[in-house]
Every structure is written in structure tokens, then in C-alpha cells.
Design a protein around this motif. Structure first.
Motif, mmCIF file in Angstrom:
data_model
loop_
_atom_site.group_PDB
_atom_site.id
_atom_site.type_symbol
_atom_site.label_atom_id
_atom_site.label_comp_id
_atom_site.label_asym_id
_atom_site.label_seq_id
_atom_site.Cartn_x
_atom_site.Cartn_y
_atom_site.Cartn_z
ATOM 1 N N ILE A 450 0.862 -1.187 0.000
ATOM 2 C CA ILE A 450 0.000 0.000 0.000
ATOM 3 C C ILE A 450 0.895 1.233 0.000
ATOM 4 O O ILE A 450 1.865 1.313 0.759
ATOM 5 C CB ILE A 450 -0.898 0.027 1.254
ATOM 6 N N LEU A 451 0.553 2.201 -0.837
ATOM 7 C CA LEU A 451 1.263 3.476 -0.848
ATOM 8 C C LEU A 451 0.310 4.519 -0.263
ATOM 9 O O LEU A 451 -0.710 4.854 -0.863
ATOM 10 C CB LEU A 451 1.675 3.864 -2.274
ATOM 11 N N VAL A 474 -3.641 5.341 -1.327
ATOM 12 C CA VAL A 474 -4.746 5.715 -0.452
ATOM 13 C C VAL A 474 -4.322 6.884 0.422
ATOM 14 O O VAL A 474 -3.154 6.997 0.809
ATOM 15 C CB VAL A 474 -5.171 4.499 0.424
ATOM 16 N N GLY A 475 -5.271 7.775 0.688
ATOM 17 C CA GLY A 475 -4.993 8.863 1.624
ATOM 18 C C GLY A 475 -5.077 8.365 3.052
ATOM 19 O O GLY A 475 -5.988 7.610 3.404
ATOM 20 N N PHE A 476 -4.136 8.784 3.879
ATOM 21 C CA PHE A 476 -4.052 8.320 5.269
ATOM 22 C C PHE A 476 -3.685 9.538 6.105
ATOM 23 O O PHE A 476 -2.558 9.686 6.563
ATOM 24 C CB PHE A 476 -2.972 7.234 5.360
ATOM 25 N N HIS A 477 -4.684 10.418 6.302
ATOM 26 C CA HIS A 477 -4.410 11.729 6.871
ATOM 27 C C HIS A 477 -4.569 11.744 8.379
ATOM 28 O O HIS A 477 -5.678 11.657 8.909
ATOM 29 C CB HIS A 477 -5.341 12.778 6.233
ATOM 30 N N GLN A 495 -9.002 5.676 -8.315
ATOM 31 C CA GLN A 495 -8.686 4.312 -8.744
ATOM 32 C C GLN A 495 -8.301 3.393 -7.589
ATOM 33 O O GLN A 495 -7.912 2.244 -7.833
ATOM 34 C CB GLN A 495 -7.552 4.356 -9.783
ATOM 35 N N THR A 496 -8.408 3.854 -6.373
ATOM 36 C CA THR A 496 -8.078 2.999 -5.224
ATOM 37 C C THR A 496 -8.980 1.769 -5.206
ATOM 38 O O THR A 496 -10.202 1.889 -5.307
ATOM 39 C CB THR A 496 -8.257 3.767 -3.902
ATOM 40 N N ASP A 497 -8.394 0.579 -5.074
ATOM 41 C CA ASP A 497 -9.220 -0.632 -5.089
ATOM 42 C C ASP A 497 -9.630 -1.035 -3.670
ATOM 43 O O ASP A 497 -9.124 -0.515 -2.675
ATOM 44 C CB ASP A 497 -8.514 -1.786 -5.816
#
Length: 709
Positions: A450-451, A474-477, A495-497
Motif C-alpha cells: 500500500i502506498l 490511499v490517503g491516510f491523513h 482508482q483505489t481498489d
């Protein structure tokens, strides 16, 4: 006049879903020939994870148990009565699920009176009574013990509090009256007011004993056994419990004044619960218990029928329920295991992230940066924080050694990330920089990794757009400070699956964060709302309203800090960057304040100086400010700010940034410290008529954070 049983029977009809607590009475001979003893155990089932609560039927069951022991005490069949809870849980107070359904003031009054009538009977028995706090005790769970003659507490007790003020109530079954008469007004104000308004701070068993709430402290392993041995010694006169005299003079008044100062600093007069509690504590100085109980009944009924409690319960449910079952999260079975974490960057934010992943996941964590000095500083920060935990006794030496061994730093991303399952970047907030970083990571990380990006405002989709596999971005704020604020905004890019998203949610759960799914929209949730809020404050200042007027205008919201103090905490440069990002996205609603820009360019860290011990406008900042000649009143500023926020939330819901208004509130409570007594923001906007004025409708359905229709 109704008897207690009749009162509770009538009230029970209003609590259709009550999880009923049983009150089992057991009899046995105390050690050392002290005599026959009756022990009441509160228990609502075999599931020890479910807290024991008091609704009308539960109170009725306790009342019946007291009927039995009262008769036995009168007949001389027993020498004392004890009350305790099931393993690990004593009792956590009133059944809030039922309370929020009440529609009539008289019904709310009956609940208060019913609790008092039952609990008071413990202090009226012909024999001494003992409360054994064996586990978590909150609210009514604490208060039932206060009605007993003596109390013991387990050293293993994890949570003890009177949280009512935090929720918009008062401790209404004896807490406001009995606690100051037991331990003094100053300590009582700390427990009832200060701890509650400090995000519902909990006491541990040892603290309960040291405050004088409990008369004896015993280890958890054999707590009940030791408590009964102690009880026998008390009943035989071998142990005499001596409590210090209570100062009912000036010290009592000073404690109440201190409580009012604390309440003013936290809620600025905007929430009534703390002040109602302080009024009762002030009156309790005369020692008239019944007068205090009557005042508690009235305060409970008034507050139950008010908006603050409904908003408080709504907020509580958001955090305890919705926060643990995030709306829109994919099937958790899709989540992939994470056995190694990479962190791009080694600055303060990146180092905080590394520490969090290390402590919660206990897997290898590797940091990278552009030079060895930065890398060493980042790893050094993590090691130093682990040493602090060790010094405080929070972790063992062995665990400290293991955690230190798990964190490393390298310059080569290929060396550090070749076997990482989850890589998060925390580098400079500029799209080109982040795209470059992700391209470098994608080239060396495994195909399944995961990025994640900790961006606060940039587009996750654009960040991933140049990658071969954008579906794993994915955003991970997180919110600063990372260790304190629970919120984690998880952002789904275009486009995140599902597998990547499910993994992100699984990691968030292990990190013990409150995860909320958001659409990939500018600044996501918290920063978008706060920037619109702050933007209007800055606009009115730019137009000519004095800084002090603009700041004071929003005090009735009871926010934890003023807008410009919040800006100082966030950092003016970050605030400016986010406002510029949103200005590019929504130029008709988001402005870039020239005065804020001037403050940032001058290198100022905020608008205030604190030389006098309180915030005062920095003369250098004042010299920078260029203002127009439009001066608004506090009421005009407040209306303008609230209208702007209501408009923005309406647009966000229309855009599908989050699933529902509840997610907006959950984000503000857990990510921005928005007060529980407001329920976030939307209940307040609904209650004040702002939602309908701006959007033509309320955000929430009737009864969700208000009195049912």
C-alpha cells in the motif's frame, strides 16, 4: 405519593431496550468471626465486555435486593451489606439509550428521583454498607458507592469517573452532593468539572484511593477476598476509618470559583451542565443532603430535556459506535497483512508516524530521507520517546529494547522498502514532490504494498495519476499531535481498489484510530470546514473588525481554543497553504487573506504573544495588519461564520465527501477537538436555526441529536 417501586415501574415503560442489570444477594460468614454478611452483586450477563448500567428495571432489581437485606438487617440476621460488580466492571451509570428517548420533563424527573430513592436506602440501613469498586465505575456506578458507609477500590481498576458534565448532564444521583461532603469541594470540583471537561479524564484505582473516595486499596488478583477481610476488621473495630475534616469555609467557595473559571475557559458559558453542577456543589456546603438531592433531580430533568445532553449522547454514540464501524469501509476480509512499514521522511510528523506504527503494530519500521543527518534525527526521536515510556513505567526494559531494534533508518529506498507491505509518505506538501516520491517508492516496493499519503489537502488521485498501479494509493491523513488526536481520514482515490482500502482500515484499527472514509475532495473534511471557518474570521478582520471582536464572536460555541490560537497551533504557513489549495478549487468561497500571507512572510508563528501570561496581539503583527473600515458586531460575525460553515457542510454532503452528516461531526470531534456538548457541529447548526436558514433543511433527522418529536 408514589412509592419507589411504582415510580420505577412507570419509568420502565419508557426504556424498551434496557439491558437489565440483576442484583444477586449472597450470604456468608465474614472472616475472624465477624458475623453473617450480605453481598449484592450487580450483573447484566456473562459477557464481561458489556458494561452494567442502571435503567428503571435495573434500579427496581437493586431496590428489591435492598428490600431483602433491609429486612435482614432490621432482624439482626446480618452485620453488614456490601455491593460489587461482575468481573472487571462495577457499573457505568444510567442507561443513556433510554434517557435519550425521554420526551417529557416529568419522566426525566422520575428517573432522577428513582435513582436517588434506591441509592439512598443503602445509607439508611441498620447496618454499615460497603462498596467494593472491583472494576470500571462511572457516573451512577460511582454514585451508588458514595451512598455506602465505606468503600474499597481495586488497584487494577482502569477507569473511574463522573463524566456527566462531559455529556451535558450533572452527576445527579448524589455525586454533586455527596462527593464534596466526602473529600472536600476542591477535589470534588477536580473530579466532576475539571476531569470531565478535560476530554473525560479517567482516574485509576490508586488515584481514587489517594483522593479519599475509597478507604482502602487492594490488588486486583484477590481484591474481593482482601476487601472482605478488611470489612471484618472494620466491623470488629480493629480498623477505624478516619477521614479528614472538610473545610466548609472560604476554601469551599474558592473551589467553586475555580470550577467556574475552568468551565469558562472550556465552554465560555455556552453549555449549562458545568454551571448547574457547580451551583449544587456550592449549595452542598451546608451539608443538607436532601436539599442537594432535590437540586440534582431538577438539574437532571432540565438538562435531559435540553439540547446539550442530546448532542452529548449523539457525540458519544458517534465515537463509541459509528467510529468503530466506519461507514463505507470495504469487507475486512480483503485486507492484506502488514508485516513491515516504510516511512518516507524523517521530520517531526514522519517520526511521530514511525513511533505510532512501531508501538501499535510492533513490526519493523524503516525511515528514509535525503541525508543521513535527517535519518539519524528521526530514528533518534523514536528512541527518545521509547525511553520516555520506559522511564514512566509504561513499558518494560525488554519491550523497549525490542521496539528500538525494530526501527531503523536508511538512505536507499530500495534497501528499506523492498519487503515493506505499507509505505506512508510525510514529505513537503507539494504535488510534484509527492509524485516524485511515489514514483521512487513504486519502483522498489513489492507489488502488493500500500502506498499511503499523509497529505492534508492535496488530491490523492492526482498524486497517483502517474503511477503504473494507482489502485494501491490511499490517503491516510493523521492529525497533529498524532499520539493524541484519534481521527484518521482515509481517502479513496478515483482508482483505489477495495483491497487497498480494506488494508488501510485494518491498519487504522490496529493503530487504535477512529477512521472515517472520505472522497478525494480538496482538504477532505476537517481542514475544509476549519479553513472555511477560519477564512470567514480572517475576512472580517481584513475588512475592519477588530481582532478581539472577531475572536470573541465565536466563544458561545465553546470551542477548545479561539480561531487564532488554533491557527497558531496548526501553524500559519500550513493554514495559508491549505487556504491557497482551497482557493484554487473553490475561489468563490475560499479566500487567501493578505494579512495572513503577510504574517507568514514575516516569519511570525502566530498573532499573539504571551508575555503577560495570556494571549495579547503581537505589536509586530498589529503593525502588519491592513484593515478596511467595515466593522461588524460579535453577533454579525458569528452569524456570518456559522452561515459559511453550514453552507460548506451542505455542499460537502451534496458532493458525497462523506456518507452522512454524522461523519462530519465524528471528524470534528475526534480530529479538531470539537466539543461533545455540541455533538460536533451539525446539531448546533440545527438547534440554532442556521441549517434551515442557509440550506432550507436540518442536517439531522428529528430525535437523532434532539428531543424526539
Amino acid at each position: 405519593m408514589s412509592t419507589t417501586a411504582e415510580l420505577l415501574k412507570g419509568a420502565a415503560e419508557l426504556f424498551p431496550d434496557e439491558v437489565v442489570t440483576q442484583a444477586h444477594v449472597r450470604h456468608f460468614d465474614l472472616p475472624a468471626g465477624a458475623g453473617r454478611f450480605a453481598l449484592i452483586t450487580l450483573d447484566n450477563g456473562f459477557d464481561h465486555t458489556k458494561p452494567t448500567t442502571f435503567g428503571p428495571q435495573s434500579l427496581a432489581n437493586l431496590n428489591t435486593a435492598i428490600d431483602q437485606v433491609e429486612k435482614e438487617a432490621a432482624e439482626g440476621a446480618i452485620v453488614g451489606v456490601g455491593i460489587t460488580g461482575k468481573p472487571f466492571i462495577f457499573a457505568v451509570g444510567a442507561d443513556l439509550k433510554g434517557v435519550e428517548l425521554l420526551k417529557e420533563h416529568k419522566d426525566a424527573l422520575a428517573i432522577g428521583k428513582g435513582g436517588h430513592d434506591v441509592f439512598k436506602r443503602l445509607s439508611g440501613l441498620a447496618v454499615p454498607t460497603f462498596a467494593y469498586y472491583n472494576g470500571a465505575a462511572m457516573g451512577g456506578g460511582v454514585e451508588v458507592g458514595l451512598h455506602c458507609t465505606y468503600r474499597t477500590v481495586s488497584a487494577a481498576l482502569p477507569a473511574f469517573s463522573l463524566p456527566e458534565v462531559f455529556l451535558g448532564l450533572v452527576p445527579g444521583w448524589g455525586g454533586c452532593t455527596l462527593l464534596p461532603n466526602l473529600i472536600g469541594a476542591e477535589k470534588a470540583v477536580t473530579v466532576i468539572i475539571e476531569n470531565s471537561l478535560n476530554q473525560n479524564k479517567q482516574l485509576k484505582g490508586k488515584q481514587v484511593y489517594e483522593l479519599g473516595i475509597a478507604d482502602a486499596l487492594f490488588e486486583g488478583a484477590d481484591f474481593l477476598e482482601q476487601s472482605l477481610i478488611w470489612t471484618a476488621s472494620v466491623l470488629k473495630g480493629e480498623i477505624v476509618v478516619e477521614r479528614p475534616a472538610i473545610d466548609r469555609g472560604e476554601a469551599w467557595d474558592q473551589a467553586v470559583a475555580k470550577g467556574r473559571f475552568i468551565a469558562d475557559s472550556k465552554v465560555h458559558g455556552a453549555a449549562p451542565a458545568a454551571y448547574r453542577a457547580l451551583d449544587i456543589i456550592a449549595a452542598a456546603k451546608n451539608g443538607d443532603l436532601q436539599q442537594g438531592y432535590d437540586a440534582e433531580d431538577q438539574a437532571l430533568a432540565d438538562l435531559i430535556m435540553g439540547g446539550e445532553l442530546r448532542a452529548g449522547i449523539y457525540a458519544f454514540n458517534l465515537v463509541q459506535k459509528r467510529g468503530k464501524r466506519p461507514a463505507g469501509a470495504p469487507d475486512k476480509s480483503l485486507a492484506r497483512p502488514v508485516t513491515k512499514v516504510g516511512v518516507v521522511g524523517a521530520g517531526l510528523m514522519a517520526s511521530q508516524l514511525a513511533l505510532l506504527f512501531l508501538r501499535r503494530l510492533e513490526v519493523p519500521v524503516v525511515l528514509t530521507d535525503i541525508d543521513q543527518e535527517r535519518v539519524d534525527k528521526g530514528v533518534g526521536y523514536v528512541h527518545a520517546e521509547i525511553d520516555k515510556l520506559l522511564g514512566k513505567g509504561r513499558i518494560s526494559q525488554d519491550k523497549a529494547n525490542r521496539l528500538k531494534a525494530l526501527v531503523t533508518g536508511v538512505l536507499d529506498k530500495a534497501e528499506g522498502f523492498a519487503d515493506a507491505d505499507f509505505v506512508i509518505e510525510a514529505v513537503f506538501e507539494e504535488m510534484g514532490v509527492k509524485q516524485k516520491v511515489f514514483a521512487e517508492v513504486e519502483a522498489v516496493a513489492p507489488a502488493h504494498a500500500i502506498l499511503a499519503t499523509n497529505t492534508s489537502s492535496l488530491s490523492v488521485s492526482e498524486m497517483a495519476s502517474k503511477l503504473k498501479h494507482p489502485e494501491r494509493v490511499v490517503g491516510f491523513h493523521f492529525f497533529n499531535p498524532v499520539a493524541v488526536l484519534p481521527l484518521l481520514e482515509i481517502v479513496r482515490g478515483e482508482q483505489t481498489d477495495d483491497a487497498s482500502l480494506a488494508t488501510a482500515f485494518a491498519v487504522a484499527k490496529k493503530l487504535k484510530k477512529t477512521a472515517v472514509l472520505t472522497k478525494d475532495a480538496p482538504a477532505f473534511v476537517v481542514n475544509r470546514i476549519l479553513t472555511r471557518f477560519m477564512g470567514e474570521i480572517q475576512n472580517v478582520i481584513d475588512e475592519g473588525t477588530p481582532v478581539a471582536v472577531a475572536e470573541k464572536a465565536v466563544e458561545p460555541l465553546g470551542l477548545p481554543m479561539s480561531p487564532l490560537v488554533l491557527l497558531e497551533l496548526v501553524g500559519p504557513a500550513i493554514g495559508l497553504h491549505v487556504s491557497e489549495t482551497l482557493n484554487r478549487a473553490f475561489p468563490d468561497r475560499f479566500t487567501v487573506s493578505p494579512n495572513l500571507k503577510a504574517v507568514v512572510e514575516a516569519g511570525k508563528r502566530g498573532f499573539y504573544v504571551y508575555d503577560s501570561g495570556k494571549p495579547e496581539l503581537d505589536p509586530e503583527v498589529a503593525a502588519l495588519l491592513k484593515q478596511g473600515d467595515t466593522v461588524l458586531t460579535e453577533e454579525q460575525v458569528r452569524a456570518r461564520v456559522l452561515d459559511a460553515v453550514a453552507q460548506e457542510i451542505g455542499l460537502m454532503l451534496d458532493e458525497g465527501v462523506v456518507a452522512e452528516a454524522q461523519d462530519i461531526d465524528l471528524c470534528l470531534i475526534t480530529g479538531a477537538g470539537w466539543p461533545f456538548h455540541l455533538g460536533g457541529i451539525t446539531p448546533y447548526l440545527d438547534r440554532e436555526g442556521v441549517s434551515e436558514r442557509v440550506n432550507g433543511k436540518k442536517f439531522l433527522a428529528p430525535g437523532l441529536a434532539s428531543v424526539p418529536e
